[in-house]
Design a protein around this motif. Sequence first.
Motif, PDB file in Angstrom:
ATOM      1  N   ALA A 136       0.840  -1.205   0.000  1.00  0.00           N
ATOM      2  CA  ALA A 136       0.000   0.000   0.000  1.00  0.00           C
ATOM      3  C   ALA A 136       0.874   1.253   0.000  1.00  0.00           C
ATOM      4  CB  ALA A 136      -0.936  -0.012   1.205  1.00  0.00           C
ATOM      5  N   GLN A 137       1.919   1.243   0.805  1.00  0.00           N
ATOM      6  CA  GLN A 137       2.839   2.385   0.876  1.00  0.00           C
ATOM      7  C   GLN A 137       3.543   2.603  -0.454  1.00  0.00           C
ATOM      8  OE1 GLN A 137       3.226   4.640   3.203  1.00  0.00           O
ATOM      9  NE2 GLN A 137       4.933   5.702   2.249  1.00  0.00           N
ATOM     10  N   ALA A 138       3.960   1.523  -1.095  1.00  0.00           N
ATOM     11  CA  ALA A 138       4.638   1.644  -2.387  1.00  0.00           C
ATOM     12  C   ALA A 138       3.702   2.237  -3.438  1.00  0.00           C
ATOM     13  CB  ALA A 138       5.159   0.275  -2.837  1.00  0.00           C
ATOM     14  N   ALA A 139       2.449   1.809  -3.431  1.00  0.00           N
ATOM     15  CA  ALA A 139       1.468   2.365  -4.371  1.00  0.00           C
ATOM     16  C   ALA A 139       1.236   3.845  -4.080  1.00  0.00           C
ATOM     17  CB  ALA A 139       0.159   1.585  -4.292  1.00  0.00           C
ATOM     18  N   ALA A 140       1.134   4.204  -2.809  1.00  0.00           N
ATOM     19  CA  ALA A 140       0.939   5.607  -2.433  1.00  0.00           C
ATOM     20  C   ALA A 140       2.122   6.455  -2.876  1.00  0.00           C
ATOM     21  CB  ALA A 140       0.728   5.723  -0.928  1.00  0.00           C
ATOM     22  N   GLN A 145       3.976  10.728  -7.128  1.00  0.00           N
ATOM     23  CA  GLN A 145       4.891  11.223  -8.159  1.00  0.00           C
ATOM     24  C   GLN A 145       4.190  11.470  -9.498  1.00  0.00           C
ATOM     25  OE1 GLN A 145       7.984  11.957  -7.053  1.00  0.00           O
ATOM     26  NE2 GLN A 145       7.107  11.242  -5.133  1.00  0.00           N
ATOM     27  N   MET A 146       2.916  11.089  -9.586  1.00  0.00           N
ATOM     28  CA  MET A 146       2.192  11.149 -10.866  1.00  0.00           C
ATOM     29  C   MET A 146       1.349  12.408 -10.998  1.00  0.00           C
ATOM     30  SD  MET A 146       0.709   7.293 -11.130  1.00  0.00           S
ATOM     31  CE  MET A 146       1.765   5.881 -10.955  1.00  0.00           C
ATOM     32  N   ALA A 152      -0.724   0.786 -14.458  1.00  0.00           N
ATOM     33  CA  ALA A 152       0.397  -0.153 -14.600  1.00  0.00           C
ATOM     34  C   ALA A 152       1.579   0.257 -13.725  1.00  0.00           C
ATOM     35  CB  ALA A 152       0.817  -0.249 -16.068  1.00  0.00           C
ATOM     36  N   ASP A 153       1.824   1.554 -13.593  1.00  0.00           N
ATOM     37  CA  ASP A 153       2.932   2.022 -12.760  1.00  0.00           C
ATOM     38  C   ASP A 153       2.632   1.816 -11.275  1.00  0.00           C
ATOM     39  OD1 ASP A 153       4.132   2.721 -15.134  1.00  0.00           O
ATOM     40  OD2 ASP A 153       3.871   4.881 -14.866  1.00  0.00           O
ATOM     41  N   LEU A 154       1.376   1.986 -10.880  1.00  0.00           N
ATOM     42  CA  LEU A 154       0.982   1.707  -9.488  1.00  0.00           C
ATOM     43  C   LEU A 154       1.183   0.229  -9.172  1.00  0.00           C
ATOM     44  CD1 LEU A 154      -2.419   3.622  -9.259  1.00  0.00           C
ATOM     45  CD2 LEU A 154      -0.237   4.324  -8.248  1.00  0.00           C
ATOM     46  N   GLU A 155       0.711  -0.619 -10.078  1.00  0.00           N
ATOM     47  CA  GLU A 155       0.829  -2.059  -9.876  1.00  0.00           C
ATOM     48  C   GLU A 155       2.288  -2.503  -9.851  1.00  0.00           C
ATOM     49  OE1 GLU A 155      -1.747  -3.461 -13.012  1.00  0.00           O
ATOM     50  OE2 GLU A 155      -3.463  -3.560 -11.628  1.00  0.00           O
ATOM     51  N   ALA A 156       3.117  -1.901 -10.718  1.00  0.00           N
ATOM     52  CA  ALA A 156       4.540  -2.241 -10.732  1.00  0.00           C
ATOM     53  C   ALA A 156       5.197  -1.853  -9.416  1.00  0.00           C
ATOM     54  CB  ALA A 156       5.231  -1.557 -11.903  1.00  0.00           C
ATOM     55  N   ALA A 157       4.849  -0.687  -8.890  1.00  0.00           N
ATOM     56  CA  ALA A 157       5.428  -0.250  -7.617  1.00  0.00           C
ATOM     57  C   ALA A 157       5.009  -1.178  -6.480  1.00  0.00           C
ATOM     58  CB  ALA A 157       5.009   1.189  -7.315  1.00  0.00           C
ATOM     59  N   ALA A 158       3.732  -1.501  -6.430  1.00  0.00           N
ATOM     60  CA  ALA A 158       3.243  -2.395  -5.373  1.00  0.00           C
ATOM     61  C   ALA A 158       3.819  -3.793  -5.547  1.00  0.00           C
ATOM     62  CB  ALA A 158       1.725  -2.442  -5.372  1.00  0.00           C
ATOM     63  N   GLY A 159       3.945  -4.247  -6.782  1.00  0.00           N
ATOM     64  CA  GLY A 159       4.467  -5.594  -7.043  1.00  0.00           C
ATOM     65  C   GLY A 159       5.946  -5.719  -6.790  1.00  0.00           C
ATOM     66  N   ALA A 160       6.666  -4.605  -6.784  1.00  0.00           N
ATOM     67  CA  ALA A 160       8.112  -4.638  -6.574  1.00  0.00           C
ATOM     68  C   ALA A 160       8.471  -4.847  -5.116  1.00  0.00           C
ATOM     69  CB  ALA A 160       8.753  -3.348  -7.085  1.00  0.00           C
ATOM     70  N   VAL A 161       7.492  -4.689  -4.221  1.00  0.00           N
ATOM     71  CA  VAL A 161       7.756  -4.865  -2.790  1.00  0.00           C
ATOM     72  C   VAL A 161       8.127  -6.319  -2.526  1.00  0.00           C
ATOM     73  CG1 VAL A 161       6.710  -4.800  -0.494  1.00  0.00           C
ATOM     74  CG2 VAL A 161       6.281  -2.960  -2.124  1.00  0.00           C
ATOM     75  N   GLY A 162       9.254  -6.506  -1.884  1.00  0.00           N
ATOM     76  CA  GLY A 162       9.670  -7.866  -1.519  1.00  0.00           C
ATOM     77  C   GLY A 162      10.479  -8.569  -2.600  1.00  0.00           C
ATOM     78  N   ARG A 163      10.603  -7.962  -3.761  1.00  0.00           N
ATOM     79  CA  ARG A 163      11.425  -8.561  -4.826  1.00  0.00           C
ATOM     80  C   ARG A 163      12.887  -8.175  -4.624  1.00  0.00           C
ATOM     81  NH1 ARG A 163       8.103  -6.978 -10.212  1.00  0.00           N
ATOM     82  NH2 ARG A 163       6.252  -8.193  -9.796  1.00  0.00           N
TER      83      ARG A 163
END
Length: 167
Positions: A136-140, A145-146, A152-163
């Motif tokens: 949630a924080q990564a998406a926020a 910044q937008m 797609a950029d929101l999902e990429a940011a949220a999906g990058a957590v833990g990678r």
Amino acid sequence: MTPTTSIRPCLWFDDTLEQAAEFYTGIFPNSSIGHLARYTEAGPGEPGTVMAGEFTLDGTTFQGINGGPGHAGFTEAVSFSIACRDQAEVDHYWDALVDGGEESMCGWLKDRFGLSWQVVPTRLHELLSDPDPARAQAAAQAMLQMRKIVVADLEAAAGAVGRPAGP
């Protein structure tokens, strides 16, 4: 009990109500311009010009008046939010409403009449409410910044957590 009253937004324009109604009804589905009251020889405006009227945007009826510059002008303190089901809707409303207007941050814009809009994909709310606080924080952070929200950029940011970092 059936309600006998209704609440409608009323927008005060200097002298551009008719142009605004035409602009907005050209963007939103299920929209139309209702009755427009025009000044007569009795004044105080130029005969034939619009004094007041109503228009409907996707089922919501708005009233408007051409009240002159004394109170005309909008601020971000009042805005209209458009819940968009996907990026295509975000792009449609953003591109149409910002034409002649001004982009702001986090999905906000001012249209050519100075009215503020929030063009928000429903996916943003889902990501901001993710049960994983880091996602949630990564998406926020990405949203902050937008200008126009890009799902797609929101999902990429949220999906990058833990990678792991790197290519």
